[in-house]
Scaffold this active site. Sequence first.
Site, PDB file in Angstrom:
ATOM      1  N   CYS A 142      33.419  53.417  14.450  1.00 61.60           N
ATOM      2  CA  CYS A 142      34.439  52.485  14.907  1.00 61.60           C
ATOM      3  C   CYS A 142      34.205  52.267  16.355  1.00 61.60           C
ATOM      4  CB  CYS A 142      35.891  53.009  14.720  1.00 61.60           C
ATOM      5  SG  CYS A 142      37.270  52.123  15.237  1.00 61.60           S
ATOM      6  N   GLN A 179      38.334  57.656   4.119  1.00 56.85           N
ATOM      7  CA  GLN A 179      37.453  57.942   5.197  1.00 56.85           C
ATOM      8  C   GLN A 179      38.462  58.535   6.364  1.00 56.85           C
ATOM      9  OE1 GLN A 179      36.451  54.784   8.233  1.00 56.85           O
ATOM     10  NE2 GLN A 179      34.447  55.193   7.553  1.00 56.85           N
ATOM     11  N   ALA A 207      39.461  48.436   7.679  1.00 54.15           N
ATOM     12  CA  ALA A 207      40.882  48.596   8.243  1.00 54.15           C
ATOM     13  C   ALA A 207      41.781  47.476   7.944  1.00 54.15           C
ATOM     14  CB  ALA A 207      41.285  48.978   9.862  1.00 54.15           C
ATOM     15  N   ARG A 246      32.161  42.349   5.333  1.00 54.89           N
ATOM     16  CA  ARG A 246      32.844  40.896   5.585  1.00 54.89           C
ATOM     17  C   ARG A 246      32.511  39.853   4.538  1.00 54.89           C
ATOM     18  NH1 ARG A 246      30.635  40.153  11.180  1.00 54.89           N
ATOM     19  NH2 ARG A 246      29.059  41.474   9.822  1.00 54.89           N
ATOM     20  N   GLY A 270      25.462  45.996   7.154  1.00 56.36           N
ATOM     21  CA  GLY A 270      25.566  44.939   8.104  1.00 56.36           C
ATOM     22  C   GLY A 270      24.740  43.788   7.680  1.00 56.36           C
ATOM     23  N   ASP A 271      25.529  42.803   7.516  1.00 51.01           N
ATOM     24  CA  ASP A 271      25.173  41.299   7.443  1.00 51.01           C
ATOM     25  C   ASP A 271      24.604  41.287   5.978  1.00 51.01           C
ATOM     26  OD1 ASP A 271      26.295  40.670   9.914  1.00 51.01           O
ATOM     27  OD2 ASP A 271      23.990  40.603  10.796  1.00 51.01           O
ATOM     28  N   PRO A 327      34.482  50.563   3.953  1.00 48.16           N
ATOM     29  CA  PRO A 327      35.676  50.796   4.404  1.00 48.16           C
ATOM     30  C   PRO A 327      36.118  49.534   5.492  1.00 48.16           C
ATOM     31  CG  PRO A 327      34.080  52.367   5.475  1.00 48.16           C
ATOM     32  CD  PRO A 327      33.402  51.492   4.561  1.00 48.16           C
ATOM     33  N   LYS A 358      29.486  57.728   7.809  1.00 49.82           N
ATOM     34  CA  LYS A 358      29.216  56.217   8.120  1.00 49.82           C
ATOM     35  C   LYS A 358      29.237  56.166   9.556  1.00 49.82           C
ATOM     36  CE  LYS A 358      30.564  51.418   7.271  1.00 49.82           C
ATOM     37  NZ  LYS A 358      31.268  50.965   8.751  1.00 49.82           N
TER      38      LYS A 358
HETATM   39  C1  LIG Z   1      38.436  44.047   9.727  1.00 52.73           C
HETATM   40  C2  LIG Z   1      37.281  45.131   9.707  1.00 52.73           C
HETATM   41  C3  LIG Z   1      37.849  46.551   9.686  1.00 52.73           C
HETATM   42  C4  LIG Z   1      36.869  47.373   9.628  1.00 52.73           C
HETATM   43  N1  LIG Z   1      37.205  48.731   9.489  1.00 52.73           N
HETATM   44  C5  LIG Z   1      36.500  49.772   9.219  1.00 52.73           C
HETATM   45  C6  LIG Z   1      36.886  51.128   9.167  1.00 52.73           C
HETATM   46  O1  LIG Z   1      38.134  51.302   8.913  1.00 52.73           O
HETATM   47  N2  LIG Z   1      36.004  52.033   8.935  1.00 52.73           N
HETATM   48  C7  LIG Z   1      34.777  51.803   9.032  1.00 52.73           C
HETATM   49  O2  LIG Z   1      33.942  52.716   8.914  1.00 52.73           O
HETATM   50  N3  LIG Z   1      34.188  50.521   9.292  1.00 52.73           N
HETATM   51  C8  LIG Z   1      35.023  49.631   9.346  1.00 52.73           C
HETATM   52  N4  LIG Z   1      34.580  48.203   9.674  1.00 52.73           N
HETATM   53  C9  LIG Z   1      33.138  47.966   9.768  1.00 52.73           C
HETATM   54  C10 LIG Z   1      32.691  47.773   8.411  1.00 52.73           C
HETATM   55  O3  LIG Z   1      32.864  49.045   7.439  1.00 52.73           O
HETATM   56  C11 LIG Z   1      31.082  47.313   8.262  1.00 52.73           C
HETATM   57  O4  LIG Z   1      30.322  48.357   8.887  1.00 52.73           O
HETATM   58  C12 LIG Z   1      31.000  46.050   8.946  1.00 52.73           C
HETATM   59  O5  LIG Z   1      32.100  45.179   9.064  1.00 52.73           O
HETATM   60  C13 LIG Z   1      29.353  45.471   8.827  1.00 52.73           C
HETATM   61  O6  LIG Z   1      29.271  45.063   7.583  1.00 52.73           O
HETATM   62  P1  LIG Z   1      29.275  43.589   7.242  1.00 52.73           P
HETATM   63  O7  LIG Z   1      28.330  43.112   7.985  1.00 52.73           O
HETATM   64  O8  LIG Z   1      28.926  43.725   5.656  1.00 52.73           O
HETATM   65  O9  LIG Z   1      30.397  43.220   7.201  1.00 52.73           O
HETATM   66  C14 LIG Z   1      35.496  47.155   9.746  1.00 52.73           C
HETATM   67  C15 LIG Z   1      34.944  45.984   9.674  1.00 52.73           C
HETATM   68  C16 LIG Z   1      35.934  44.772   9.782  1.00 52.73           C
HETATM   69  C17 LIG Z   1      35.440  43.556   9.720  1.00 52.73           C
END
Ligand SMILES: Cc1cc2nc3c(=O)[nH]c(=O)nc-3n(C[C@H](O)[C@H](O)[C@H](O)COP(=O)(O)O)c2cc1C
Length: 328
Positions: A100, A70, A18, A225, A201-202, A16, A139
């Site tokens: 968050c 969510q 935003a 990301r 994560g990553d 998820p 989450k």
């Molecule tokens: C732009 C952005 C918005 C995010 N919005 C949410 C959100 O609305 N809810 C949530 O649980 N996590 C949110 N996250 C966290 C991501 O879901 C994820 O946990 C985090 O980016 C780590 O994963 P990654 O390394 O694959 O990016 C957001 C992350 C980013 C970068």
Amino acid sequence: MQIGPILVDPPILLAPMAGVSNRAFRALARTQGATLCTTEMVNANALLHQSAKSYWMMELDPGETPVGIQIAGSDPDVMARAAQEAERHGADLVDINMGCPVPKVVKNGDGSALLTDEATAVAVVSAVVQAVNIPVTVKMRAGWDHDAITAPRLAQRFEEVGVKAVAIHARTRSDQYLRPANWDFIRQVKERVAIPVIGNGDVKEPEDALRMMEQTGADGVMIGRAAFGDPWIFQRVTRYLATGQQMSPPSATERALMGMRHLHRMVEIKGERVAVPEMRKQLAWYLKGTPGSAKYRRRCQQLTTQVDAETLVEEWLDHARDQELTWS
Ligand SMILES: Cc1cc2nc3c(=O)[nH]c(=O)nc-3n(C[C@H](O)[C@H](O)[C@H](O)COP(=O)(O)O)c2cc1C
């Protein structure tokens, strides 16, 4: 991976996010192999005050399944009612946000603040589980900071009150995004619960997904990301986990065409005035990393109309096709 009655196979999920994981992007991720997608975070209070934006964020595409909505909040009664609203909107599962880190969210006790208050966190989860007939997931980050890694204990309590899976973002709130994810936090949660644990994560490359699952025992992998401008990541991970084979990344032309498709869907859903500014960063992501893209990416920041955006992508396509001819 089984989340209550929902089979998530292969277990490769879109995180998820935003401003990103709206229904236009979820559709692209799904066609590329994301087997479970979740909406952007919906604030439970705003939802119950009939905020149009919150309702918009819960909109699902016809036939979009399985999909999670969510919700975020820390009042058990408000969260229970928001979860019922999500269920009415067609969610296959309700996901509770306990990750968050944003100050305006944690100052209300929501998001990752719940990691510091076990009694309220359990009360929220329990109220939500009892309020709906669909599975509930949580989450969460690993904890507030490195002196308080609360996720393993909380996950166990959540399992006891009926949560069907947890997703662990392997950072603390204090890490923000400044430190690399520490996947050992995922392993620590996995050791404490029998419900599925989704690692997050990553994960940037297919090999990361395999390494994460091997190192932590995670039942599934959630990608955030790395999907920016690259929904093909889900296909590459799926192929790699199934066969050990690497797929070549998309060409510049394919990326531009995907950017155009994304733009058109966003305009259909949100209208030009809202969609085009929101697509500035997204279009720049599609163009990133390809030779000669810098000047096109800079132009993305000025886009205001659909025609401007289409013209930019078409010019990029011409440029990319020329390049691809030259390269071959
Ligand atoms: C732009 C952005 C918005 C995010 N919005 C949410 C959100 O609305 N809810 C949530 O649980 N996590 C949110 N996250 C966290 C991501 O879901 C994820 O946990 C985090 O980016 C780590 O994963 P990654 O390394 O694959 O990016 C957001 C992350 C980013 C970068």
